[in-house]
Structure formats: C-alpha cells, structure tokens
Design a protein around this motif. Sequence first.
Motif, PDB file in Angstrom:
ATOM      1  N   HIS A  25       4.530 -11.873 -42.901  1.00 15.07           N
ATOM      2  CA  HIS A  25       3.071 -11.695 -42.984  1.00 15.07           C
ATOM      3  C   HIS A  25       2.725 -10.390 -43.385  1.00 15.07           C
ATOM      4  O   HIS A  25       3.471  -9.311 -42.693  1.00 15.07           O
ATOM      5  CB  HIS A  25       2.371 -11.803 -41.651  1.00 15.07           C
ATOM      6  N   ALA A  47       6.599 -14.031 -48.587  1.00 15.74           N
ATOM      7  CA  ALA A  47       5.777 -13.675 -47.659  1.00 15.74           C
ATOM      8  C   ALA A  47       4.336 -14.092 -48.236  1.00 15.74           C
ATOM      9  O   ALA A  47       4.056 -14.240 -49.073  1.00 15.74           O
ATOM     10  CB  ALA A  47       5.807 -12.178 -47.252  1.00 15.74           C
ATOM     11  N   SER A  48       3.454 -13.909 -47.213  1.00 13.81           N
ATOM     12  CA  SER A  48       2.101 -14.125 -47.417  1.00 13.81           C
ATOM     13  C   SER A  48       1.098 -12.691 -47.023  1.00 13.81           C
ATOM     14  O   SER A  48       1.527 -12.355 -45.874  1.00 13.81           O
ATOM     15  CB  SER A  48       1.461 -15.256 -46.866  1.00 13.81           C
ATOM     16  N   THR A  50      -1.898 -11.150 -45.270  1.00 16.91           N
ATOM     17  CA  THR A  50      -2.649 -11.442 -44.271  1.00 16.91           C
ATOM     18  C   THR A  50      -3.844 -10.170 -43.887  1.00 16.91           C
ATOM     19  O   THR A  50      -4.846 -10.698 -43.566  1.00 16.91           O
ATOM     20  CB  THR A  50      -2.073 -11.873 -42.791  1.00 16.91           C
ATOM     21  N   ALA A  74      -6.735 -12.890 -47.320  1.00 18.02           N
ATOM     22  CA  ALA A  74      -6.384 -11.842 -46.412  1.00 18.02           C
ATOM     23  C   ALA A  74      -7.775 -11.359 -45.823  1.00 18.02           C
ATOM     24  O   ALA A  74      -8.709 -11.295 -46.519  1.00 18.02           O
ATOM     25  CB  ALA A  74      -5.420 -10.818 -46.967  1.00 18.02           C
ATOM     26  N   VAL A 106      -0.198  -7.407 -35.695  1.00 13.13           N
ATOM     27  CA  VAL A 106       0.239  -8.483 -36.844  1.00 13.13           C
ATOM     28  C   VAL A 106       1.832  -8.575 -36.388  1.00 13.13           C
ATOM     29  O   VAL A 106       2.671  -7.950 -36.699  1.00 13.13           O
ATOM     30  CB  VAL A 106       0.106  -7.924 -38.224  1.00 13.13           C
ATOM     31  N   ASP A 107       2.046  -9.898 -35.724  1.00 10.67           N
ATOM     32  CA  ASP A 107       3.412 -10.037 -35.364  1.00 10.67           C
ATOM     33  C   ASP A 107       3.902  -9.082 -34.586  1.00 10.67           C
ATOM     34  O   ASP A 107       3.163  -8.353 -33.677  1.00 10.67           O
ATOM     35  CB  ASP A 107       4.211 -10.286 -36.440  1.00 10.67           C
TER      36      ASP A 107
END
Length: 203
Positions: A25, A47-48, A50, A74, A106-107
């Motif tokens: 992410h 990856a994306s 977000t 996002a 975020v994670d």
Amino acid sequence: MKAYHVVGQAPMYTNTFLLISDAGHGVVIDPAAAASDYNEILEKEGASLTHIFCTHGHFDHVGAAEELKAKWGAKLWCEAADVENSQFFPLKEADSGYEEGEVIQVDEMSFTVWHTPGHTPGSVCLLCENYLFTGDTLFAGSIGRTDLPGGSSRQINDSLRKLAALPIPAEAQVLPGHGELSTFGQELKNNWYIKSACKGALS
C-alpha cells in the motif's frame, strides 16, 4: 517499508516522497511530481496508492493530487484552511484534514501529525519512524516563506518552538519540501530560525 524520493517538476523541483508498505500500500507525501512518476514506481512494486498526505495546499506541492486520487481511489488529506480552489491553493476538496497529534496507520507505517501553521494556515509536519516530513515549515538551515497569502511569521515561530519541544528523535531525517535533506538533531543545533524562536520564548 520502501521509501522513494521523487523530485517534482521544474522550476520548483519540490521534494516529494512515496512510501510503500510491506503489504503493497502506497502513501504519497506532497504529490508535486507528474502522476506518471508515482504510477511507474507503484506498478513496478506491484503496489496500489491508498493515501495522499499534503503537508500544505500550495500549488507546487499538490499538482498530481487529483489525478492520482482519480486513478487509484486514494484518500486525500489536506487541512481545510488550505483547500480554496484558488491560484495559490488549487485543491478543490480533500477527503480529510488532520487531528493534532493523531496517528494515521497504514499497515506497519505509523504517521504522527502535528499542526505547524506559519507558511500556510493549514501546514502540518508528519513523522513516520525516522522520517520527518516538514513540507515548507522547516528546511535544512532555513524555514518556509511567511510573506505569501496566509503566511505568518508569528505562527511559524510558534510552530518552530513546538517542533523543538516534541519527542522527535535527533536522528530523524528532515525531509523538507525544498532543498537538501538533513536530520532533526542538526536543525536543533544549527538552524538559526529554530534557535532564535526558542530563545525569543525565554526572553
């Protein structure tokens, strides 16, 4: 986590940054480069995107924000005070502002946010591990301008005193909106503007 330094377009050459979590992410801080520059890295990493974090809303820091948001879906963060749909503050809207001292997760990446007005009313600094994203609040050996619309020398001095008092590690890398990179310890020791602001508070 992987971190990329992406330099924005001429003539400003704004420092921008892309962090990618272990889960893939992505988080862009100050999306001033061409959207394709971030997209290329994200696609290479599988990856994306977000999250998009803007340290403030000036045109030379947000140029790719809306394009990236549209492509990736996002969430865009910027203080409402810096969202004006104007020449200096071109963002038309943001999904969220920031709460003082909040931690955005975020994670495995934790972003702690502090309001640091002075360069603009909505300026913020973000700390993620040992990365301190200071936008145009704090530069290596200098600070951002206060003579543009919404700027305030009194507020930026307050913000510098605030930063100096926060539990930010001395070894944290200062990643500013423009110019060279530094460390927070170096700035506390050598930055005349921080030293002057803190001295003024004691006199």
